[in-house]
Design an enzyme around this catalytic site. Sequence first.
Site, PDB file in Angstrom:
ATOM      1  CD  GLU A 434      -2.597   1.276   2.572  1.00  0.00           C
ATOM      2  OE1 GLU A 434      -3.376   2.224   2.711  1.00  0.00           O
ATOM      3  OE2 GLU A 434      -2.329   0.460   3.477  1.00  0.00           O
ATOM      4  CD  GLU A 465      -2.826  -4.706   6.308  1.00  0.00           C
ATOM      5  OE1 GLU A 465      -2.578  -3.498   6.077  1.00  0.00           O
ATOM      6  OE2 GLU A 465      -3.980  -5.135   6.560  1.00  0.00           O
ATOM      7  CD  GLN A 487       0.674   2.515   5.019  1.00  0.00           C
ATOM      8  OE1 GLN A 487      -0.322   2.875   5.652  1.00  0.00           O
ATOM      9  NE2 GLN A 487       0.783   2.661   3.706  1.00  0.00           N
ATOM     10  CE1 TYR A 491      -2.476  -0.110  10.995  1.00  0.00           C
ATOM     11  CE2 TYR A 491      -1.672   0.437   8.809  1.00  0.00           C
ATOM     12  CZ  TYR A 491      -2.258   0.819  10.001  1.00  0.00           C
ATOM     13  OH  TYR A 491      -2.622   2.119  10.189  1.00  0.00           O
ATOM     14  CG  HIS A 536       0.297   4.766  13.312  1.00  0.00           C
ATOM     15  ND1 HIS A 536      -0.950   5.081  13.787  1.00  0.00           N
ATOM     16  CD2 HIS A 536       0.147   4.591  11.976  1.00  0.00           C
ATOM     17  CE1 HIS A 536      -1.818   5.106  12.789  1.00  0.00           C
ATOM     18  NE2 HIS A 536      -1.183   4.811  11.685  1.00  0.00           N
TER      19      HIS A 536
END
Length: 746
Positions: A434, A465, A487, A491, A536
């Site tokens: 992505e 994914e 990413q 994920y 993140h």
Amino acid sequence: MREPSPEEALDQHFLKAARALEAAATRTQPPDLAAPVRPDSQLTGGLALELFDAQLGNRHLDLAARYLRAAGDGFYTIGSAGHEANAAVAAALRPTDPALLHYRSGAFYLARAAQVPGTDPLRDVLLGLVTAADEPIAGGRHKVFGHAGLAVIPQTSTIASHLPRAVGVAFAIDRARKLGVTSRWPGDAIAVTSFGDASANHSTATGAINTACQVAYQGLPMPVLFVCEDNGLGISVRTPAGWIAATYSGRPPMRYFFADGTDPAACYDAALAAAAYVRTKRAPAFLHVKVVRFMAHAGSDAEVSYRSSAEITADYERDPLLGTAQLLVAAGLLTPAEVVDRYEAMRTQVRAIADDAVTHRRLASGAEIAAPLAPRHPDHVARRAAQAGDQRARAQAFGDRPPEAAGQLTLADSINRALADALASYPHLLVFGEDVGRKGGVYGVTRGLTRRFGAGRVFDTLLDEQSILGLGLGAGVSGQLPVPEIQYLAYLHNAEDQLRGEAASLQFFSTGQFRNPMVVRVAGLAYQKGFGGHFHNDNAVAVLRDIPGLVVAVPARGDDAAAMLRTCLAAADIDGSVCVFLEPIALYHTRDLYEPGDDGWLSPYTAPHRWADAHVPIGRGRTYGDGSDLTLVSFGNGIPMSLRVARRLAETGIGARVLDLRWLAPLPVDDLLREADATGRVLVVDETRRSGGVSEAVITALADAGYRGRVARVTSMDSFIPLGDAAAHVLVSEAGIEKAASDLLS
């Protein structure tokens, strides 16, 4: 009188019903095997007889599985009885079309083997049932349908987990042709994958089918045939009547086909039409085959606990073997007596092979079992890594501006240059994920690669994914070298089974006959300033370290990143290794180490052809300093923190060295022991969590080796990482490292 077992009841019903078939008129001449068995079908008499033999073989293999288990000689009783219509699907395809099969696709396997002289599928399956060490695909590690010469890629417990790979295989067929690189499959091949109606509800199935549809919707080739073998049950849970047709019959651009599994002629015609559509249109199709399940889910499943005896008995009338027998008798190809004789002859043949199979040797040691799991040839890998610097390829790609001319680089820049070098050197390498294409990645790591090497090799995928990894699995098994990007580490977790159950297991369950080389780039770990939260800033790597054979690399700085990436790519290319290349996000653009503006975390890019050692052997660490008082063991973000702590300790007269593990699987145990023994005091600086973190493995490795020095650890808390500045309260800090070092030294 004893009630017959499910297998006895099914066996007896077939024999009784076959004897009662109404024979055609007396034959006056030999039947024409080239003629259709009936006017409305393309199925010839000769092919119908071949399909019947495959169906009979499948039925008696299932019966054999039950008596072998009862005798303690067999270990697998999930059968294909009732699903024998899939033999017609195999007959409609070519034996070079890659197939990823459901565990009830036994008749498909037998019918495909009949297309290839020299194969012995009955023996293959029986050796698998008894876990014989000379079973030709898995070598006694599992009962699977797989054969390199039949283009059947082995699958184990296929609850739709194989569908993303099937989509990847389909994509790779035409992509290899477009790029002009070698493929394992013919250029006009199609991929076929079978699964059950219950598995069709799994998120992995819906994601894979959605991916196939989206790719085809964009006008890109996607030659995949989905075959749903719909028996209406998932163990004991019923699929709502009409659900599969309602869900998949109106899903453009995927074409829907239906077949009644009790009618072999109709089933063959539908499969023939579906395969022709996929092959000519290079677009996906969904073949819905309505079948029946006999003898419960497996030998351990008491079907009478959730289905009535009357319902079970009524299903016997839908036996596909009877459907085929009736067709053959009506066409004058067999008499009822010949049907029974053929059935009993197959019983005798299977029994004889089974009696021989139980005498074969089984796997005898852990070393023998694990041998095909993750082969390592470090010398060959080193040479291949150096060959990535082929001067001609680099000159064509970079002209007079090679990557090493860029000067001092950050971690992100070094990875970018290493990917460019790899794309220049490996014509079969693909980079995808992505946002990796036009945007160049969220953090700019892949910027410029699409422009330089083209969208056929560096491209964006949809946001899924499982499908990203499935594309990598399909490309790898097809002969390409995929570098998918996930990413963020968080994920990866929803798709992790594509690594555990599919990628890492393939060489193991095929004794190396199939492999899926792959380097999965993952942006991860914590310490991003002013950004993140637990999605993140994810420090959970235990799930990766738990996968047998998986290589987990964590570069902390640019020169290591380029060299380690070369190693991973070379290991994938040479050994079929599956590697996860975990890139610390917080270090991507870091320039300084000790003071603002010191550029202490930059490093030059070393071209592999200029330095034979411009790669890092798997499982080798890196040591900074030679202090004799304390060894700090860390990785990723912990390295610059540990180096700063070591510098402050030096100002107080304490000499510390820092070992960068670099590889979390396999750990650099020899380097760890050497550096631990050098000081007698080890502090493990672990940015992952205290429970299940890397430090547990490091300390265990020291203990296993008999290390007698002092050891302590400082870790992040067992907590998700909160948003903003609050993250500092749960992560390892330099102050925490310094205090732990002081406590250990005192």
